[in-house]
Design a protein around this motif. Structure first.
Motif, PDB file in Angstrom:
ATOM      1  N   MET A 120       0.828  -1.208   0.000  1.00 31.52           N
ATOM      2  CA  MET A 120       0.000   0.000   0.000  1.00 31.52           C
ATOM      3  C   MET A 120       0.862   1.259   0.000  1.00 31.52           C
ATOM      4  SD  MET A 120      -2.885  -1.235   2.796  1.00 31.52           S
ATOM      5  CE  MET A 120      -3.835   0.292   2.706  1.00 31.52           C
ATOM      6  N   SER A 121       0.301   2.333  -0.570  1.00 27.84           N
ATOM      7  CA  SER A 121       0.947   3.643  -0.546  1.00 27.84           C
ATOM      8  C   SER A 121       0.339   4.441   0.605  1.00 27.84           C
ATOM      9  CB  SER A 121       0.729   4.368  -1.875  1.00 27.84           C
ATOM     10  OG  SER A 121       1.320   3.648  -2.945  1.00 27.84           O
ATOM     11  N   LEU A 122       1.178   4.889   1.535  1.00 26.62           N
ATOM     12  CA  LEU A 122       0.686   5.486   2.773  1.00 26.62           C
ATOM     13  C   LEU A 122       1.261   6.876   3.019  1.00 26.62           C
ATOM     14  CD1 LEU A 122       1.088   2.385   5.148  1.00 26.62           C
ATOM     15  CD2 LEU A 122      -0.919   3.035   3.792  1.00 26.62           C
ATOM     16  N   LEU A 123       0.395   7.767   3.504  1.00 35.00           N
ATOM     17  CA  LEU A 123       0.803   9.080   3.984  1.00 35.00           C
ATOM     18  C   LEU A 123       0.748   9.034   5.509  1.00 35.00           C
ATOM     19  CD1 LEU A 123      -1.358  11.241   1.553  1.00 35.00           C
ATOM     20  CD2 LEU A 123       1.134  11.022   1.478  1.00 35.00           C
ATOM     21  N   ILE A 124       1.870   9.274   6.165  1.00 32.60           N
ATOM     22  CA  ILE A 124       1.961   9.153   7.614  1.00 32.60           C
ATOM     23  C   ILE A 124       1.910  10.542   8.248  1.00 32.60           C
ATOM     24  CG2 ILE A 124       3.219   8.106   9.512  1.00 32.60           C
ATOM     25  CD1 ILE A 124       2.418   6.171   7.236  1.00 32.60           C
ATOM     26  N   ALA A 125       0.983  10.717   9.195  1.00 33.92           N
ATOM     27  CA  ALA A 125       0.872  12.010   9.881  1.00 33.92           C
ATOM     28  C   ALA A 125       0.685  11.802  11.372  1.00 33.92           C
ATOM     29  CB  ALA A 125      -0.304  12.810   9.312  1.00 33.92           C
ATOM     30  N   ASP A 126       1.602  12.357  12.170  1.00 37.16           N
ATOM     31  CA  ASP A 126       1.412  12.364  13.619  1.00 37.16           C
ATOM     32  C   ASP A 126       0.687  13.656  13.990  1.00 37.16           C
ATOM     33  OD1 ASP A 126       3.386  14.177  13.112  1.00 37.16           O
ATOM     34  OD2 ASP A 126       4.745  13.499  14.686  1.00 37.16           O
ATOM     35  N   ALA A 127       0.680  14.025  15.244  1.00 35.88           N
ATOM     36  CA  ALA A 127      -0.076  15.210  15.659  1.00 35.88           C
ATOM     37  C   ALA A 127       0.537  16.507  15.146  1.00 35.88           C
ATOM     38  CB  ALA A 127      -0.182  15.246  17.179  1.00 35.88           C
ATOM     39  N   ASP A 128       1.884  16.613  15.258  1.00 38.79           N
ATOM     40  CA  ASP A 128       2.512  17.892  14.956  1.00 38.79           C
ATOM     41  C   ASP A 128       3.809  17.809  14.157  1.00 38.79           C
ATOM     42  OD1 ASP A 128       4.036  16.684  16.876  1.00 38.79           O
ATOM     43  OD2 ASP A 128       3.557  18.100  18.473  1.00 38.79           O
ATOM     44  N   LEU A 142      10.121  -2.116   7.496  1.00 41.77           N
ATOM     45  CA  LEU A 142       9.261  -3.303   7.422  1.00 41.77           C
ATOM     46  C   LEU A 142       8.836  -3.617   5.990  1.00 41.77           C
ATOM     47  CD1 LEU A 142       6.944  -2.818  10.538  1.00 41.77           C
ATOM     48  CD2 LEU A 142       9.074  -4.127  10.351  1.00 41.77           C
ATOM     49  N   GLY A 143       9.410  -2.891   5.030  1.00 38.09           N
ATOM     50  CA  GLY A 143       9.126  -3.185   3.630  1.00 38.09           C
ATOM     51  C   GLY A 143       8.131  -2.261   2.958  1.00 38.09           C
ATOM     52  N   TYR A 144       7.740  -1.179   3.636  1.00 38.35           N
ATOM     53  CA  TYR A 144       6.792  -0.222   3.055  1.00 38.35           C
ATOM     54  C   TYR A 144       7.561   0.786   2.193  1.00 38.35           C
ATOM     55  CZ  TYR A 144       2.985  -1.973   5.964  1.00 38.35           C
ATOM     56  OH  TYR A 144       2.017  -2.761   6.533  1.00 38.35           O
ATOM     57  N   ALA A 145       7.737   0.442   0.935  1.00 35.92           N
ATOM     58  CA  ALA A 145       8.529   1.281   0.039  1.00 35.92           C
ATOM     59  C   ALA A 145       7.805   2.567  -0.340  1.00 35.92           C
ATOM     60  CB  ALA A 145       8.885   0.500  -1.228  1.00 35.92           C
ATOM     61  N   ASN A 146       6.484   2.587  -0.215  1.00 34.05           N
ATOM     62  CA  ASN A 146       5.702   3.761  -0.614  1.00 34.05           C
ATOM     63  C   ASN A 146       5.092   4.473   0.591  1.00 34.05           C
ATOM     64  OD1 ASN A 146       6.102   3.359  -3.447  1.00 34.05           O
ATOM     65  ND2 ASN A 146       4.585   1.732  -3.370  1.00 34.05           N
ATOM     66  N   ALA A 147       5.854   4.581   1.655  1.00 32.29           N
ATOM     67  CA  ALA A 147       5.420   5.319   2.837  1.00 32.29           C
ATOM     68  C   ALA A 147       6.065   6.704   2.820  1.00 32.29           C
ATOM     69  CB  ALA A 147       5.803   4.576   4.111  1.00 32.29           C
ATOM     70  N   LEU A 148       5.235   7.742   2.977  1.00 33.51           N
ATOM     71  CA  LEU A 148       5.718   9.116   2.956  1.00 33.51           C
ATOM     72  C   LEU A 148       5.293   9.848   4.222  1.00 33.51           C
ATOM     73  CD1 LEU A 148       4.724  10.111  -0.706  1.00 33.51           C
ATOM     74  CD2 LEU A 148       6.976   9.381   0.088  1.00 33.51           C
TER      75      LEU A 148
END
Length: 220
Positions: A120-128, A142-148
């Motif tokens: 899956m292609s993922l956009l990662i956002a924490d609080a700030d 962990l192998g998530y090549a499409n994590a931004l």
């Protein structure tokens, strides 16, 4: 014989010249049409200074989300997510709370992997935006090549866009829909928003308490 040969050569030369001219005209017209078209916007993730973790700004992230290319991983607490989260595009947000007390990125990445897939292609956002780079790095391991990583986290996102995907209005301007039909310069609790106008800008009455009419308040 010589005259016929010369005629054939002259005819062939003329045909060649006409074909060359036609090809040149076609190339020129194609080039002109190409210049008239608007090139599609291409979002290129950039490597951040934190261990070269790929990241995007809020505008680029929203474009990716709107196009259906990416899922949005909201790493804020359950309470924060329940209070406010991205609702459009629909079914594009997954809540994976990050423990801000332990700040264990590897554990968070494992919990995120339990709800997603490496393809899956993922956009990662924490609080700030404080931990998002390390969180994304742990997920990539962990192998998530499409994590931004989304620069600035959810706070940066909500500063520019509403949860329904509209641009935030300038301070002091009115906007038109639902609970957002308030003056954006006013900092009201969401539970107050729905009753704001009908109560003349005052907090809504408590349970069992009647609302006094404006005429009654103005009476001597």
């Amino acid at each position: 014989g010589i005259t016929q040969h010369a005629f054939i050569m002259s005819h062939a030369t003329a045909m060649f010249a006409r074909n060359a001219l036609a090809s040149s005209s076609y190339a020129a017209s194609t080039s002109a049409r190409s210049r008239g078209r608007r090139s599609p916007t291409v979002v290129v993730p950039r490597a951040s200074s934190s261990d070269d973790v790929p990241s995007v700004d809020v505008d680029s992230a929203k474009l990716m989300l709107d196009r259906g290319q990416y899922m949005f991983i909201d790493a804020r607490s359950w309470k924060e997510y329940d209070r406010s989260h991205i609702t459009k595009p629909v079914q594009k947000t997954i809540s994976v709370p990050f423990d801000v007390e332990t700040r264990d990125c590897e554990r968070w990445a494992a919990e995120c992997a339990a709800k997603t897939r490496p393809s899956m292609s993922l956009l990662i956002a924490d609080a700030d935006g404080v931990d998002v780079m390390r969180m994304t790095a742990a997920l990539i391991k962990l192998g998530y090549a499409n994590a931004l990583a989304v620069e600035g986290g959810y706070a940066a996102w909500i500063a520019k866009y509403t949860t329904s995907g509209r641009k935030q209005p300038p301070k002091g301007k009115w906007i038109s829909t639902g609970k957002e039909a308030l003056k954006s310069g006013l900092d009201l609790d969401p539970t107050v928003a729905a009753a704001y106008e009908e109560n003349w800008g005052k907090a809504p009455p408590k349970y069992g308490e009647e609302v006094k009419s404006r005429a009654g308040e103005d009476a001597p």
